[in-house]
Design an enzyme around this catalytic site. Sequence first.
Site, short mmCIF file in Angstrom:
data_model
loop_
_atom_site.label_atom_id
_atom_site.label_comp_id
_atom_site.label_asym_id
_atom_site.label_seq_id
_atom_site.Cartn_x
_atom_site.Cartn_y
_atom_site.Cartn_z
N ASN A 139 0.88 -1.17 0.00
CA ASN A 139 0.00 0.00 0.00
C ASN A 139 0.92 1.22 0.00
OD1 ASN A 139 -1.86 2.02 0.53
ND2 ASN A 139 -2.96 0.87 2.09
N ARG B 278 -2.04 -1.82 -3.98
CA ARG B 278 -3.12 -0.84 -4.01
C ARG B 278 -2.79 0.16 -5.11
NH1 ARG B 278 -3.21 4.31 -1.04
NH2 ARG B 278 -5.28 5.25 -1.24
N HIS C 27 -10.68 5.34 -1.49
CA HIS C 27 -10.73 4.56 -0.25
C HIS C 27 -11.58 3.30 -0.40
CE1 HIS C 27 -9.78 8.53 2.04
NE2 HIS C 27 -8.67 7.82 1.88
N ARG D 285 -5.34 18.61 2.91
CA ARG D 285 -6.13 18.80 1.70
C ARG D 285 -7.40 19.57 2.03
NH1 ARG D 285 -6.34 12.71 -0.36
NH2 ARG D 285 -4.80 12.18 1.23
N GLU E 69 -6.95 -2.54 4.75
CA GLU E 69 -6.84 -2.53 3.29
C GLU E 69 -5.92 -3.64 2.79
OE1 GLU E 69 -7.23 2.17 2.21
OE2 GLU E 69 -5.62 1.57 3.58
#
Length: 401
Positions: free
Chosen positions: A18, A101, A189, A249, A386
């Site tokens: 990832n 990922r 996500h 962000r 994940e």
Amino acid sequence: MRQARGYLKVPGLILAINAGSSSLKFALFGAEGPGPASARGEITELAAAPRLLAHGPDKAVLVDRQLPAGLADPFAAALDALLAFADGHLSGHALAAVGHRIVHGGADHVAPALITDKLLAGLQALTPLDPLHMPHSLAPVRAVSAARPQLKQVACFDTAFHHTLPAVARRVAVPRALAAEGVRRYGFHGLSYEFIARQLVRCAPALAHGRVVVAHLGAGASLCALRRGTSIATTMGFSALDGLVMATRCGSLDPGVILYLLRKGLDAAGIEDMLYRQSGLLGSSGISGDLRVLLASDDPSAGEAVELFTYRIATETGGLVSALGGLDGLVFTAGIGEHSAAIRSAVCDRLAWLGVTMDPSANASGPGRISTPGSAVEVWVIPTDEEAVIAEHTKGVVDGD
């Protein structure tokens, strides 16, 4: 990129990668079937002072060492060290496959896929849709391919889970010619949301078939509306800038602000840097993008930034509730969602109008259900994984090849 066959006919390990812009998280899983990771870790500060750290299921440190710094290709050096660690992790086991990922799959990649030269070229062509993240997603693929050309690799797309969005939720109101170029809402996500949807089936099966908003709250943050475990709306759109306030962000922003910045003389690179790296909690507080720092601060600016963070989560949740036609459950996950009782409490207070009633004791202890028995909306804290989803997809693709 040559592909070997038959790797999973012998005991082996699946390496789930990832990759981010400055770090790389990983986990090792047995290739024989589902189960917990035998090792997890991260390579931090790739460009400056890379450090490989891994621990076992009991949290015991398996490796902790600095890697060479200042190299022209930090991903290559990091992957060499990681592959060597994987080789020596379990005696008698081979590395069977690597899953990655991949942040952006565009409109076409809606399922995990075996990485070939053709696929890699196609993913490279998607870079204009996400110039900040795609290079970091693809660099480890190339590094593994160079080091182990016979090793199978699988792409697991963060956007794929959202391919179920209805057409109206994908559209943006720009000229149709831009939409034809790929300007639309994609959502991100997805690997995290996929994991949560599966976990709900196990821990709250009735809720899993209902209307749920999942709050993935970390340095990057978004919400996803699930109906019967399927994504029907999400707050991130064309890019990972959209939606919630994040660590650095901006989240949703009036496009007029960008026009204003252009007229002030900023170019595209300067605006991109501002919106991705200087905004969010960091920009609104002027102190830090780390929520823990802001929660511990007495500076009013810190409190204002935290208030904005929770306000936007609540208002964006309201929009998703409208898309769902009601709400049966709310799930908090990812770093902030899993570990900050204060943020969960503040968000739930703002959602009391939906009938959300939190149990303070359960909220303080989490994970699990943190709402009261009488709450009209079930509220849960569920840790995400994940890397487990990446490993499962990788095994499925390679076994079926």
